[in-house]
Design an enzyme around this catalytic site. Structure first.
Site, mmCIF file in Angstrom:
data_model
loop_
_atom_site.group_PDB
_atom_site.id
_atom_site.type_symbol
_atom_site.label_atom_id
_atom_site.label_comp_id
_atom_site.label_asym_id
_atom_site.label_seq_id
_atom_site.Cartn_x
_atom_site.Cartn_y
_atom_site.Cartn_z
ATOM 1 C CE1 TYR A 198 -4.267 -1.593 0.705
ATOM 2 C CE2 TYR A 198 -2.868 -3.123 1.925
ATOM 3 C CZ TYR A 198 -4.078 -2.812 1.323
ATOM 4 O OH TYR A 198 -5.094 -3.730 1.352
ATOM 5 N NE ARG A 228 -6.295 -10.276 4.769
ATOM 6 C CZ ARG A 228 -7.369 -9.611 4.350
ATOM 7 N NH1 ARG A 228 -7.404 -8.298 4.384
ATOM 8 N NH2 ARG A 228 -8.446 -10.258 3.925
#
Length: 246
Positions: free
Chosen positions: A116, A165
């Site tokens: 991110y 994830r």
């Protein structure tokens, strides 16, 4: 949402996992230690506003391939983000299939390497100078929304020794007002990491998990360009998309 017999369709609270889920370690500290208190809305604006039809949208707000280019003047593929190009699209509707028009849909995600653009993201994958990872758009009269982006990569996190994830995109839909904002995650069908994820494992109803999976749509894919994934958002009732607790 309204029907002929009652003003609201009651929400099934059992659809959500428990706030305290030890397998998802951060839920231990974040789960409430006391009973929840119901708060009444205090103003009309909390029920009816804002009117997103007046929101000024940029031409590339929903195009993550273009809205963070280091040099927008570059021609062709120069300066485009790295990764698998995809289209994310779908409809925002209620359980009766009634569209939710002119509502704000926002999304954010990791880049193709699984990182991110956030100061606290310390994953070793590099940042992409041409990819910001955020977008927004308004649904049309029939509730349709559309984004063009890069398929995000999976990433490790500190929940366990080797916990990852699945690739996912966060999606927020605002509804008729700021107080009705709902947030979910879209996973990609066929990803083997989905059933291994401790966050997904907190959702005990397999049908709830299915509502969070985007489906490959070859008809909407663009030949020699990008694949498309359809992710409809059902915001109310028995068939609603699973949304995260605020």
């Amino acid at each position: 949402m309204q029907d002929d017999n009652k003003r609201f369709v009651e929400r099934d609270r059992d659809w959500h996992p428990p706030a305290y889920a030890p397998g998802y370690k951060t839920s231990v500290a974040r789960s409430p230690s006391q009973a929840l208190v119901s708060l009444q809305t205090s103003s009309v604006s909390e029920l009816t506003g804002p009117d997103f039809r007046r929101l000024r949208m940029g031409p590339d707000d929903n195009d993550l391939l273009m809205n963070f280019r280091e040099d927008p003047a570059l021609a062709g593929t120069a300066g485009l983000p790295v990764g698998e190009r995809i289209i994310l699209f779908g409809r925002v509707v209620d359980q009766f299939g009634k569209p939710v028009p002119h509502t704000l849909v926002e999304m954010w995600q990791a880049n193709a390497g699984g990182r991110y653009r956030h100061k606290k993201d310390g994953y070793l994958a590099p940042l992409d100078p041409n990819f910001g990872g955020v977008g927004r758009c308004l649904t049309d009269e029939q509730g349709w929304y559309r984004f063009r982006t890069i398929k995000p990569g999976p990433y490790p996190w500190g929940n366990g020794i080797n916990t990852w994830r699945p690739a996912h995109i966060h999606v927020s839909v605002m509804g008729p007002s700021i107080s009705t904002r709902l947030i979910t995650q879209m996973y990609f069908e066929g990803d083997p990491l989905i059933p291994l994820c401790p966050i997904v494992q907190t959702i005990k109803d397999p049908e709830a998990v299915e509502t969070m999976i985007g489906r490959l749509d070859m008809a909407r894919s663009r030949p020699m360009d990008c694949l498309a994934y359809r992710f409809d958002l059902v915001v109310r009732g028995e068939l609603q998309t699973y949304f995260e607790n605020p």
